[in-house]
Design a protein around this motif. Structure first.
Motif, mmCIF file in Angstrom:
data_model
loop_
_atom_site.group_PDB
_atom_site.id
_atom_site.type_symbol
_atom_site.label_atom_id
_atom_site.label_comp_id
_atom_site.label_asym_id
_atom_site.label_seq_id
_atom_site.Cartn_x
_atom_site.Cartn_y
_atom_site.Cartn_z
ATOM 1 N N GLN A 154 18.277 -3.854 -27.807
ATOM 2 C CA GLN A 154 18.160 -3.501 -29.223
ATOM 3 C C GLN A 154 18.273 -1.997 -29.439
ATOM 4 O OE1 GLN A 154 14.381 -5.106 -30.409
ATOM 5 N NE2 GLN A 154 15.154 -7.218 -30.624
ATOM 6 N N ARG A 155 17.691 -1.226 -28.524
ATOM 7 C CA ARG A 155 17.569 0.223 -28.719
ATOM 8 C C ARG A 155 18.513 1.042 -27.849
ATOM 9 N NH1 ARG A 155 12.217 2.152 -30.714
ATOM 10 N NH2 ARG A 155 11.425 0.487 -32.031
ATOM 11 N N ASP A 156 19.314 0.337 -27.070
ATOM 12 C CA ASP A 156 20.307 1.019 -26.246
ATOM 13 C C ASP A 156 19.656 1.983 -25.251
ATOM 14 O OD1 ASP A 156 22.919 1.266 -25.446
ATOM 15 O OD2 ASP A 156 23.353 2.938 -26.811
ATOM 16 N N TRP A 157 18.591 1.515 -24.595
ATOM 17 C CA TRP A 157 17.923 2.329 -23.586
ATOM 18 C C TRP A 157 18.714 2.278 -22.280
ATOM 19 C CZ3 TRP A 157 12.377 -0.004 -24.509
ATOM 20 C CH2 TRP A 157 11.837 0.564 -25.678
ATOM 21 N N ASN A 158 18.919 3.434 -21.692
ATOM 22 C CA ASN A 158 19.632 3.514 -20.416
ATOM 23 C C ASN A 158 18.738 3.926 -19.250
ATOM 24 O OD1 ASN A 158 22.280 2.956 -21.530
ATOM 25 N ND2 ASN A 158 22.157 4.987 -22.465
ATOM 26 N N HIS A 159 17.554 4.441 -19.563
ATOM 27 C CA HIS A 159 16.632 4.925 -18.530
ATOM 28 C C HIS A 159 15.211 4.633 -18.980
ATOM 29 C CE1 HIS A 159 15.095 8.604 -15.999
ATOM 30 N NE2 HIS A 159 14.628 7.449 -15.566
ATOM 31 N N VAL A 160 14.515 3.812 -18.210
ATOM 32 C CA VAL A 160 13.154 3.401 -18.557
ATOM 33 C C VAL A 160 12.227 3.685 -17.386
ATOM 34 C CG1 VAL A 160 11.666 1.413 -19.049
ATOM 35 C CG2 VAL A 160 13.865 1.641 -20.213
ATOM 36 N N GLN A 219 0.804 -1.213 0.000
ATOM 37 C CA GLN A 219 0.000 0.000 0.000
ATOM 38 C C GLN A 219 0.844 1.274 0.000
ATOM 39 O OE1 GLN A 219 -3.033 -1.135 -1.095
ATOM 40 N NE2 GLN A 219 -3.819 0.555 0.145
ATOM 41 N N HIS A 220 2.060 1.169 0.496
ATOM 42 C CA HIS A 220 2.927 2.353 0.566
ATOM 43 C C HIS A 220 4.314 2.022 0.005
ATOM 44 C CE1 HIS A 220 -0.078 4.420 3.021
ATOM 45 N NE2 HIS A 220 -0.221 3.275 3.655
ATOM 46 N N PRO A 221 4.370 1.605 -1.262
ATOM 47 C CA PRO A 221 5.671 1.234 -1.840
ATOM 48 C C PRO A 221 6.503 2.471 -2.166
ATOM 49 C CG PRO A 221 3.993 1.190 -3.530
ATOM 50 C CD PRO A 221 3.280 1.502 -2.246
ATOM 51 N N ARG A 222 7.767 2.226 -2.431
ATOM 52 C CA ARG A 222 8.622 3.313 -2.925
ATOM 53 C C ARG A 222 8.305 3.535 -4.396
ATOM 54 N NH1 ARG A 222 13.631 3.713 -5.553
ATOM 55 N NH2 ARG A 222 14.006 1.464 -5.430
ATOM 56 N N THR A 223 7.850 4.712 -4.726
ATOM 57 C CA THR A 223 7.535 5.051 -6.105
ATOM 58 C C THR A 223 8.415 6.210 -6.551
ATOM 59 O OG1 THR A 223 5.769 6.557 -5.419
ATOM 60 C CG2 THR A 223 5.153 4.269 -5.867
ATOM 61 N N ASP A 224 8.483 6.401 -7.853
ATOM 62 C CA ASP A 224 9.317 7.466 -8.418
ATOM 63 C C ASP A 224 8.449 8.526 -9.069
ATOM 64 O OD1 ASP A 224 11.903 6.148 -7.901
ATOM 65 O OD2 ASP A 224 11.172 4.668 -9.346
ATOM 66 N N GLU A 225 8.956 9.738 -9.077
ATOM 67 C CA GLU A 225 8.289 10.818 -9.787
ATOM 68 C C GLU A 225 8.598 10.704 -11.279
ATOM 69 O OE1 GLU A 225 6.186 13.110 -8.662
ATOM 70 O OE2 GLU A 225 6.271 12.114 -6.705
ATOM 71 N N PRO A 226 7.638 11.022 -12.135
ATOM 72 C CA PRO A 226 7.904 10.964 -13.578
ATOM 73 C C PRO A 226 9.058 11.868 -13.972
ATOM 74 C CG PRO A 226 5.545 11.226 -13.150
ATOM 75 C CD PRO A 226 6.249 11.425 -11.841
ATOM 76 N N SER A 227 9.973 11.336 -14.767
ATOM 77 C CA SER A 227 11.076 12.120 -15.305
ATOM 78 C C SER A 227 11.355 11.650 -16.722
ATOM 79 C CB SER A 227 12.329 11.969 -14.424
ATOM 80 O OG SER A 227 12.773 10.625 -14.421
ATOM 81 N N ARG A 228 12.020 12.463 -17.462
ATOM 82 C CA ARG A 228 12.292 12.141 -18.865
ATOM 83 C C ARG A 228 13.126 10.870 -18.971
ATOM 84 N NH1 ARG A 228 10.208 13.238 -23.945
ATOM 85 N NH2 ARG A 228 11.846 12.979 -25.496
ATOM 86 N N VAL A 233 3.799 -2.393 -7.444
ATOM 87 C CA VAL A 233 5.024 -1.624 -7.665
ATOM 88 C C VAL A 233 6.260 -2.348 -7.137
ATOM 89 C CG1 VAL A 233 6.274 0.437 -6.903
ATOM 90 C CG2 VAL A 233 3.975 0.645 -7.822
ATOM 91 N N THR A 234 6.223 -2.801 -5.893
ATOM 92 C CA THR A 234 7.419 -3.382 -5.275
ATOM 93 C C THR A 234 7.861 -4.642 -6.011
ATOM 94 O OG1 THR A 234 6.726 -2.501 -3.139
ATOM 95 C CG2 THR A 234 8.414 -4.220 -3.120
ATOM 96 N N ARG A 235 6.910 -5.516 -6.335
ATOM 97 C CA ARG A 235 7.261 -6.755 -7.036
ATOM 98 C C ARG A 235 7.744 -6.458 -8.451
ATOM 99 N NH1 ARG A 235 4.421 -11.168 -9.546
ATOM 100 N NH2 ARG A 235 2.417 -10.124 -9.267
ATOM 101 N N SER A 236 7.129 -5.470 -9.101
ATOM 102 C CA SER A 236 7.575 -5.093 -10.448
ATOM 103 C C SER A 236 9.010 -4.596 -10.430
ATOM 104 C CB SER A 236 6.662 -3.999 -11.014
ATOM 105 O OG SER A 236 5.346 -4.455 -11.159
ATOM 106 N N ARG A 237 9.333 -3.766 -9.444
ATOM 107 C CA ARG A 237 10.689 -3.244 -9.352
ATOM 108 C C ARG A 237 11.702 -4.381 -9.193
ATOM 109 N NH1 ARG A 237 12.285 1.861 -8.141
ATOM 110 N NH2 ARG A 237 10.252 2.423 -7.248
ATOM 111 N N LEU A 279 15.947 2.627 -13.633
ATOM 112 C CA LEU A 279 14.541 2.212 -13.705
ATOM 113 C C LEU A 279 13.706 3.049 -12.742
ATOM 114 C CD1 LEU A 279 12.354 0.170 -14.695
ATOM 115 C CD2 LEU A 279 12.987 -1.256 -12.725
ATOM 116 N N ASP A 280 12.720 3.753 -13.295
ATOM 117 C CA ASP A 280 11.718 4.437 -12.486
ATOM 118 C C ASP A 280 10.442 3.609 -12.523
ATOM 119 O OD1 ASP A 280 13.474 6.522 -12.053
ATOM 120 O OD2 ASP A 280 12.661 7.749 -13.684
ATOM 121 N N VAL A 281 9.823 3.415 -11.376
ATOM 122 C CA VAL A 281 8.530 2.708 -11.331
ATOM 123 C C VAL A 281 7.473 3.707 -10.888
ATOM 124 C CG1 VAL A 281 7.240 0.766 -10.419
ATOM 125 C CG2 VAL A 281 9.696 0.545 -10.782
ATOM 126 N N LEU A 282 6.545 3.980 -11.776
ATOM 127 C CA LEU A 282 5.474 4.942 -11.538
ATOM 128 C C LEU A 282 4.204 4.192 -11.154
ATOM 129 C CD1 LEU A 282 6.070 7.181 -14.690
ATOM 130 C CD2 LEU A 282 7.313 7.175 -12.520
#
Length: 221
Positions: free
Chosen positions: A145-151, A49-58, A160-164, A175-178
């Protein structure tokens, strides 16, 4: 004679018996179970219910975990319109994995996003296996494939917690989890706690990125 055998019988069987005492081990066992349930509920309340979440960023991409229901797709489109990423990735398990009726509904909603023209790129995929692990495997493949460094990943609060944990096993970049909230938790809060607890148990038994339960192997081709 002081009494007949019949009178003695009445006296012997008619006397009130002493109340039976509950064995101490039963009392301690019940108290232990109650304590464990309470600890589990408190842990779920804190972690789910109170996981660590991230603020949206580019970031390089917004990765939307499935199923593609109306609430999460609306939130995903809101984030994309706000410029959180140039690429939107949508997991769409399909009717076979979600059940015929709900699968058709989710597929139709996903297609409204996947087939439409947007100011950003949209990638839709069917995870294999149809789990968070399957989505993590796809994230690994796309990021390589796309050389992503920040998703940025998007899912509902209790996931959220299990996804992270699972995404982090396959993706080594930032990795940001929104999180978003449903108006009502679809399974109900207690059932969601039980479902996520089972998911954590499975994750503990399959610690690698692509490791699976031996008695439930799935295609990874």
């Amino acid at each position: 004679m002081t009494g007949s055998p019949r009178a003695a019988h009445r006296t012997r069987w008619g006397a009130p018996s002493a109340p039976r005492r509950t064995p101490r081990w039963v009392t301690w066992g019940a108290a232990s179970v109650l304590a464990l349930v309470l600890v589990w509920l408190l842990a779920c309340w804190a972690v789910l219910q109170h996981p660590r979440t991230d603020e949206p960023s580019r970031s390089d991409a917004l990765f939307v975990l499935g199923p593609p229901d109306r609430t999460r797709l609306t939130e995903a489109q809101r984030l994309m319109d706000a410029g959180v990423a140039p690429v939107l990735v949508v997991a769409d398990p399909g009717a076979e994995d979600l059940g015929e009726a709900s699968g058709r509904t989710y597929y139709a909603r996903a297609q409204q996003v996947c087939a439409a023209e947007h100011a950003y790129e949209v990638i839709c995929f069917r995870p294999d296996p149809s789990t968070t692990q399957g989505e993590a495997l796809q994230l690994r493949e796309l990021s390589e494939q796309r050389d992503w460094n920040h998703v940025s990943a998007l899912t509902y609060r209790q996931h959220v917690t299990r996804s992270r944990l699972i995404l982090g096993r396959c993706y080594a970049g930032e990795l940001d989890v929104l999180a978003f909230d449903y108006p009502e938790v679809p399974r109900g809060l207690l059932r969601e706690f039980a479902y996520q607890s089972g998911g954590f148990a499975k994750a503990a038994l399959t610690p690698g990125c692509d490791q699976q339960l031996p008695w439930r192997p799935k295609s990874l081709d």
